[in-house]
Design a protein around this motif. Sequence first.
Motif, PDB file in Angstrom:
ATOM      1  N   LEU A 288      -3.352 -13.434  13.829  1.00  0.00           N
ATOM      2  CA  LEU A 288      -3.343 -12.328  12.873  1.00  0.00           C
ATOM      3  C   LEU A 288      -1.928 -11.774  12.720  1.00  0.00           C
ATOM      4  N   PHE A 289      -1.707 -11.088  11.593  1.00  0.00           N
ATOM      5  CA  PHE A 289      -0.404 -10.474  11.314  1.00  0.00           C
ATOM      6  C   PHE A 289      -0.545  -8.969  11.126  1.00  0.00           C
ATOM      7  N   PRO A 290      -0.310  -8.175  12.179  1.00  0.00           N
ATOM      8  CA  PRO A 290      -0.109  -6.738  11.955  1.00  0.00           C
ATOM      9  C   PRO A 290       1.173  -6.546  11.154  1.00  0.00           C
ATOM     10  N   GLU A 291       1.293  -5.414  10.431  1.00  0.00           N
ATOM     11  CA  GLU A 291       2.406  -5.286   9.493  1.00  0.00           C
ATOM     12  C   GLU A 291       2.976  -3.874   9.422  1.00  0.00           C
ATOM     13  N   VAL A 292       4.303  -3.809   9.314  1.00  0.00           N
ATOM     14  CA  VAL A 292       5.023  -2.591   8.940  1.00  0.00           C
ATOM     15  C   VAL A 292       6.141  -2.994   7.974  1.00  0.00           C
ATOM     16  N   GLY A 293       6.786  -1.987   7.403  1.00  0.00           N
ATOM     17  CA  GLY A 293       7.851  -2.275   6.446  1.00  0.00           C
ATOM     18  C   GLY A 293       7.280  -2.787   5.141  1.00  0.00           C
ATOM     19  N   SER A 294       8.082  -3.505   4.383  1.00  0.00           N
ATOM     20  CA  SER A 294       7.649  -3.954   3.062  1.00  0.00           C
ATOM     21  C   SER A 294       6.611  -5.061   3.157  1.00  0.00           C
ATOM     22  N   SER A 295       5.768  -5.134   2.127  1.00  0.00           N
ATOM     23  CA  SER A 295       4.739  -6.165   2.033  1.00  0.00           C
ATOM     24  C   SER A 295       4.529  -6.495   0.560  1.00  0.00           C
ATOM     25  N   PRO A 296       4.425  -7.780   0.224  1.00  0.00           N
ATOM     26  CA  PRO A 296       4.202  -8.150  -1.181  1.00  0.00           C
ATOM     27  C   PRO A 296       2.803  -7.833  -1.675  1.00  0.00           C
ATOM     28  N   ARG A 297       1.943  -7.290  -0.801  1.00  0.00           N
ATOM     29  CA  ARG A 297       0.576  -6.931  -1.173  1.00  0.00           C
ATOM     30  C   ARG A 297       0.378  -5.428  -1.296  1.00  0.00           C
ATOM     31  N   ASP A 298       1.431  -4.636  -1.158  1.00  0.00           N
ATOM     32  CA  ASP A 298       1.268  -3.189  -1.053  1.00  0.00           C
ATOM     33  C   ASP A 298       2.159  -2.455  -2.043  1.00  0.00           C
ATOM     34  N   GLY A 299       1.704  -1.283  -2.441  1.00  0.00           N
ATOM     35  CA  GLY A 299       2.519  -0.403  -3.263  1.00  0.00           C
ATOM     36  C   GLY A 299       3.234   0.650  -2.455  1.00  0.00           C
ATOM     37  N   GLU A 300       2.985   0.685  -1.136  1.00  0.00           N
ATOM     38  CA  GLU A 300       3.704   1.573  -0.222  1.00  0.00           C
ATOM     39  C   GLU A 300       4.964   0.880   0.273  1.00  0.00           C
ATOM     40  N   ALA A 301       6.064   1.610   0.351  1.00  0.00           N
ATOM     41  CA  ALA A 301       7.304   1.025   0.856  1.00  0.00           C
ATOM     42  C   ALA A 301       7.131   0.562   2.298  1.00  0.00           C
ATOM     43  N   ASP A 302       6.409   1.339   3.089  1.00  0.00           N
ATOM     44  CA  ASP A 302       6.079   0.956   4.465  1.00  0.00           C
ATOM     45  C   ASP A 302       4.589   0.672   4.515  1.00  0.00           C
ATOM     46  N   THR A 303       4.241  -0.599   4.581  1.00  0.00           N
ATOM     47  CA  THR A 303       2.827  -0.972   4.577  1.00  0.00           C
ATOM     48  C   THR A 303       2.093  -0.469   5.809  1.00  0.00           C
ATOM     49  N   GLY A 304       2.834  -0.083   6.846  1.00  0.00           N
ATOM     50  CA  GLY A 304       2.209   0.552   8.000  1.00  0.00           C
ATOM     51  C   GLY A 304       1.509   1.847   7.623  1.00  0.00           C
ATOM     52  N   LYS A 305       1.894   2.426   6.487  1.00  0.00           N
ATOM     53  CA  LYS A 305       1.253   3.632   5.969  1.00  0.00           C
ATOM     54  C   LYS A 305       0.300   3.292   4.825  1.00  0.00           C
ATOM     55  N   GLY A 306       0.110   1.999   4.598  1.00  0.00           N
ATOM     56  CA  GLY A 306      -0.767   1.546   3.532  1.00  0.00           C
ATOM     57  C   GLY A 306      -1.764   0.520   4.036  1.00  0.00           C
ATOM     58  N   ARG A 307      -1.634  -0.731   3.551  1.00  0.00           N
ATOM     59  CA  ARG A 307      -2.608  -1.780   3.887  1.00  0.00           C
ATOM     60  C   ARG A 307      -2.425  -2.348   5.288  1.00  0.00           C
ATOM     61  N   GLY A 308      -1.223  -2.220   5.846  1.00  0.00           N
ATOM     62  CA  GLY A 308      -0.906  -2.931   7.073  1.00  0.00           C
ATOM     63  C   GLY A 308      -1.761  -2.525   8.266  1.00  0.00           C
ATOM     64  N   ASN A 309      -2.153  -3.524   9.058  1.00  0.00           N
ATOM     65  CA  ASN A 309      -2.886  -3.294  10.303  1.00  0.00           C
ATOM     66  C   ASN A 309      -1.919  -3.085  11.460  1.00  0.00           C
ATOM     67  N   THR A 310      -2.340  -2.346  12.456  1.00  0.00           N
ATOM     68  CA  THR A 310      -1.539  -2.150  13.656  1.00  0.00           C
ATOM     69  C   THR A 310      -1.755  -3.304  14.626  1.00  0.00           C
ATOM     70  N   VAL A 311      -0.834  -3.444  15.579  1.00  0.00           N
ATOM     71  CA  VAL A 311      -1.004  -4.442  16.633  1.00  0.00           C
ATOM     72  C   VAL A 311      -2.266  -4.129  17.438  1.00  0.00           C
ATOM     73  N   GLU A 312      -2.496  -2.841  17.690  1.00  0.00           N
ATOM     74  CA  GLU A 312      -3.676  -2.447  18.471  1.00  0.00           C
ATOM     75  C   GLU A 312      -4.966  -2.847  17.759  1.00  0.00           C
ATOM     76  N   ASN A 313      -5.017  -2.636  16.438  1.00  0.00           N
ATOM     77  CA  ASN A 313      -6.244  -2.967  15.728  1.00  0.00           C
ATOM     78  C   ASN A 313      -6.462  -4.468  15.674  1.00  0.00           C
ATOM     79  N   CYS A 314      -5.381  -5.230  15.519  1.00  0.00           N
ATOM     80  CA  CYS A 314      -5.519  -6.683  15.531  1.00  0.00           C
ATOM     81  C   CYS A 314      -5.984  -7.179  16.898  1.00  0.00           C
TER      82      CYS A 314
END
Length: 333
Positions: A288-314
């Motif tokens: 799995l890929f937890p995510e922060v920073g930019s993402s080509p799937r998100d409209g949030e500059a930091d996907t950690g505040k948008g679609r991105g999953n945390t390492v803990e949740n993964c």
Amino acid sequence: MTWKIASKTGEILKKGSDGSGIDRDEALYLMALPLRSKDTYALMEAADTLSRETFGNKGENHFHIGLNVAPCPLNCSFCSLTVKAGIFKESIDFSDDQILEWARYGESRKADSLNLMTTGNFPMERLLHVGRLLRDNVDVPLVANTRDITHEEGEALLEAGFVGAYHAVRLGEGRDTPLKRDKRIETIKVLKDVGLRWMNCVEPVGPEHEAEEIVDLMFLAREYEATYSGVMRRVNFPGSPMEKYGMITEREMSRMVAVSRLVMGTVPKAHCTHEPNSLSLIAGGNLLFPEVGSSPRDGEADTGKGRGNTVENCARIHLETGWDPTVKSNCFA
């Protein structure tokens, strides 16, 4: 009610279950299995068993850090980080301090790698600088996720501390992107030549993609011996030109993850799915890929505040599906 599966399905799964791989026609046959059929569930079980036996029940978390936000001029149709998407009007380069904070968070949560993604016009020297910064401050393998590169740039990535690079021939390459398939494959060869591990995924899958095109990329991953491959579905950002096609479901993606796993056989060290979901983790996926920073799937500059999953949740998803995220990665042995 019968619990039997078709004899042809059984023959293919028996062949694929020992890790020797299946051929193209067999993969296309499996791709066409009805989603609600017992044959499809048998396919998922065969892929799941192969992965658990091959990967020692290791659940992998490769932590994506998008280093910059920019209106990228390449204008790939599926990406929110483009000029045409119109979501991001100005460029943002996340600071060294922010990147280091994210990296240390990943290290503290036992992420198996740091996958550093950039837009297509991001300066190579800046990426090399970030590599050296993280190499000297955290003890986590570094994977680059950037544009096509030369041999000289590949060697520079190695010197800066990178041990691998994510690079994909995308579905619709040359149609939904301005890039050429042959050029993408040349970069894969560069990675292999200079000694960087090649990381891959069949992506971004949408309902408009034919099985033949999808299966072709599965066999490309096997041919060039990807360290990991798998399947990522396209996620349509608001206003995406691909919205008219819709999206495949996680259920459809899990069937593809299973087919891809049998295609890959004993080649990979892990098998990925994205975005994080539990169904693919009982269908041959373990990465799995937890995510922060930019993402080509998100409209949030930091996907950690948008679609991105945390390492803990993964890690939680891994544990819920019977994978162990705490043991050492198979990808960097």
